[in-house]
Scaffold this motif. Structure first.
Motif, mmCIF file in Angstrom:
data_model
loop_
_atom_site.group_PDB
_atom_site.id
_atom_site.type_symbol
_atom_site.label_atom_id
_atom_site.label_comp_id
_atom_site.label_asym_id
_atom_site.label_seq_id
_atom_site.Cartn_x
_atom_site.Cartn_y
_atom_site.Cartn_z
ATOM 1 N N ASP A 1 5.180 -1.295 -5.524
ATOM 2 C CA ASP A 1 4.191 -2.281 -5.948
ATOM 3 C C ASP A 1 4.816 -3.419 -6.761
ATOM 4 O O ASP A 1 4.168 -4.430 -7.002
ATOM 5 C CB ASP A 1 3.056 -1.626 -6.726
ATOM 6 C CG ASP A 1 3.521 -0.910 -7.984
ATOM 7 O OD1 ASP A 1 4.725 -0.647 -8.113
ATOM 8 O OD2 ASP A 1 2.662 -0.605 -8.829
ATOM 9 N N LEU A 2 6.069 -3.300 -7.160
ATOM 10 C CA LEU A 2 6.750 -4.376 -7.876
ATOM 11 C C LEU A 2 7.452 -5.340 -6.931
ATOM 12 O O LEU A 2 8.000 -6.355 -7.367
ATOM 13 C CB LEU A 2 7.768 -3.801 -8.866
ATOM 14 C CG LEU A 2 7.178 -2.969 -10.004
ATOM 15 C CD1 LEU A 2 8.288 -2.406 -10.873
ATOM 16 C CD2 LEU A 2 6.219 -3.788 -10.835
ATOM 17 N N LEU A 3 7.457 -5.017 -5.657
ATOM 18 C CA LEU A 3 8.103 -5.881 -4.672
ATOM 19 C C LEU A 3 7.078 -6.836 -4.074
ATOM 20 O O LEU A 3 5.897 -6.511 -3.954
ATOM 21 C CB LEU A 3 8.729 -5.038 -3.564
ATOM 22 C CG LEU A 3 9.766 -4.005 -4.003
ATOM 23 C CD1 LEU A 3 10.228 -3.182 -2.825
ATOM 24 C CD2 LEU A 3 10.941 -4.669 -4.700
ATOM 25 N N VAL A 4 7.542 -8.024 -3.693
ATOM 26 C CA VAL A 4 6.656 -8.973 -3.034
ATOM 27 C C VAL A 4 6.568 -8.622 -1.552
ATOM 28 O O VAL A 4 7.338 -7.802 -1.043
ATOM 29 C CB VAL A 4 7.143 -10.430 -3.244
ATOM 30 C CG1 VAL A 4 7.105 -10.796 -4.709
ATOM 31 C CG2 VAL A 4 8.507 -10.647 -2.658
ATOM 32 N N GLU A 5 5.658 -9.276 -0.868
ATOM 33 C CA GLU A 5 5.442 -8.981 0.545
ATOM 34 C C GLU A 5 6.713 -9.210 1.358
ATOM 35 O O GLU A 5 7.414 -10.202 1.180
ATOM 36 C CB GLU A 5 4.324 -9.893 1.077
ATOM 37 C CG GLU A 5 3.900 -9.552 2.481
ATOM 38 C CD GLU A 5 2.720 -10.407 2.920
ATOM 39 O OE1 GLU A 5 2.697 -10.776 4.097
ATOM 40 O OE2 GLU A 5 1.853 -10.693 2.082
ATOM 41 N N ASP A 6 7.043 -8.273 2.211
ATOM 42 C CA ASP A 6 8.211 -8.300 3.097
ATOM 43 C C ASP A 6 9.543 -8.214 2.372
ATOM 44 O O ASP A 6 10.586 -8.466 2.966
ATOM 45 C CB ASP A 6 8.207 -9.547 3.997
ATOM 46 C CG ASP A 6 7.025 -9.556 4.952
ATOM 47 O OD1 ASP A 6 6.579 -8.455 5.332
ATOM 48 O OD2 ASP A 6 6.551 -10.654 5.287
ATOM 49 N N GLU A 7 9.557 -7.861 1.090
ATOM 50 C CA GLU A 7 10.811 -7.706 0.359
ATOM 51 C C GLU A 7 11.328 -6.285 0.574
ATOM 52 O O GLU A 7 10.570 -5.324 0.489
ATOM 53 C CB GLU A 7 10.586 -7.969 -1.137
ATOM 54 C CG GLU A 7 11.846 -7.980 -1.954
ATOM 55 C CD GLU A 7 11.582 -8.358 -3.406
ATOM 56 O OE1 GLU A 7 12.551 -8.739 -4.078
ATOM 57 O OE2 GLU A 7 10.437 -8.258 -3.865
ATOM 58 N N GLN A 8 12.604 -6.161 0.862
ATOM 59 C CA GLN A 8 13.209 -4.869 1.152
ATOM 60 C C GLN A 8 14.250 -4.507 0.097
ATOM 61 O O GLN A 8 15.070 -5.350 -0.279
ATOM 62 C CB GLN A 8 13.894 -4.895 2.522
ATOM 63 C CG GLN A 8 12.966 -5.201 3.671
ATOM 64 C CD GLN A 8 11.945 -4.098 3.873
ATOM 65 O OE1 GLN A 8 12.270 -2.933 3.776
ATOM 66 N NE2 GLN A 8 10.703 -4.482 4.139
ATOM 67 N N VAL A 9 14.234 -3.265 -0.359
ATOM 68 C CA VAL A 9 15.236 -2.783 -1.295
ATOM 69 C C VAL A 9 16.525 -2.519 -0.527
ATOM 70 O O VAL A 9 16.531 -1.790 0.464
ATOM 71 C CB VAL A 9 14.760 -1.497 -2.014
ATOM 72 C CG1 VAL A 9 15.874 -0.908 -2.866
ATOM 73 C CG2 VAL A 9 13.540 -1.788 -2.868
ATOM 74 N N VAL A 10 17.621 -3.108 -0.992
ATOM 75 C CA VAL A 10 18.918 -2.927 -0.369
ATOM 76 C C VAL A 10 19.717 -1.865 -1.129
ATOM 77 O O VAL A 10 20.341 -0.999 -0.529
ATOM 78 C CB VAL A 10 19.697 -4.266 -0.311
ATOM 79 C CG1 VAL A 10 21.057 -4.073 0.310
ATOM 80 C CG2 VAL A 10 18.891 -5.316 0.422
ATOM 81 N N VAL A 11 19.695 -1.941 -2.463
ATOM 82 C CA VAL A 11 20.400 -0.989 -3.321
ATOM 83 C C VAL A 11 19.497 -0.639 -4.495
ATOM 84 O O VAL A 11 18.874 -1.523 -5.080
ATOM 85 C CB VAL A 11 21.717 -1.587 -3.872
ATOM 86 C CG1 VAL A 11 22.364 -0.653 -4.878
ATOM 87 C CG2 VAL A 11 22.683 -1.910 -2.760
#
Length: 159
Positions: free
Chosen positions: A6-16
């Motif tokens: 829920d802290l990520l914006v739309e379409d943002e992906q965690v890489v590390v």
């Protein structure tokens, strides 16, 4: 523990996603073992005394206070500290009761460096230095797998 989506914006992906290196937990574990050992020894020494129950109670309170302050709190702090690289930004969140954080958009990062002592090289940890458009550099200590994080971040910044 996965980073809260829920802290990520739309379409943002965690890489590390990393917590600080486990070396931060060495002292808390040593403190736990010392407190348990010393308290057990002292409890055995006073067991033949008439006031042993009060001594045991005092040892338990002192032991719990020491373990809480020097073991439980550092472990919780380690567990609630997150270093995250996404495809858009670098995020750092830390704190047990109160939270603080910092976000750096990837487009503002001008350079990425690492620093490692000999011990950190052996353990696979290090300090990640990120320089943003402002003249200020930000240092993130005790990053596990710092070389891999450096390579991933460098790759993400270069895109």
């Amino acid at each position: 523990m996965a980073y809260p989506d829920d802290l990520l914006v739309e379409d943002e992906q965690v890489v590390v996603h990393r917590h600080p290196h486990w070396k931060m937990l060495v002292v808390p574990v040593v403190v736990l073992l010392l407190v348990v050992g010393v308290a057990s020894f002292l409890a055995a020494v006073v067991s033949a005394q008439s006031w042993a129950l009060w001594a045991w109670l005092g040892l338990a309170v002192a032991g719990l206070a020491l373990v809480g302050r020097f073991t439980v709190f550092p472990v919780l702090r380690w567990r609630t500290t997150h270093f995250v690289v996404t495809d858009r930004r670098v995020l750092v969140r830390e704190g047990v009761l109160t939270r603080q954080g910092m976000d750096i958009p990837l487009r503002r990062i001008s350079s990425v460096q690492i620093r490692q002592s000999l011990l950190e090289r052996l353990l696979g940890a290090g300090t990640l230095v990120v320089e943003a458009d402002s003249d200020e550099s930000l240092e993130f200590d005790d990053v596990p797998g710092v070389r891999q994080v450096h390579a991933v971040l460098y790759n993400e910044v270069g895109q």
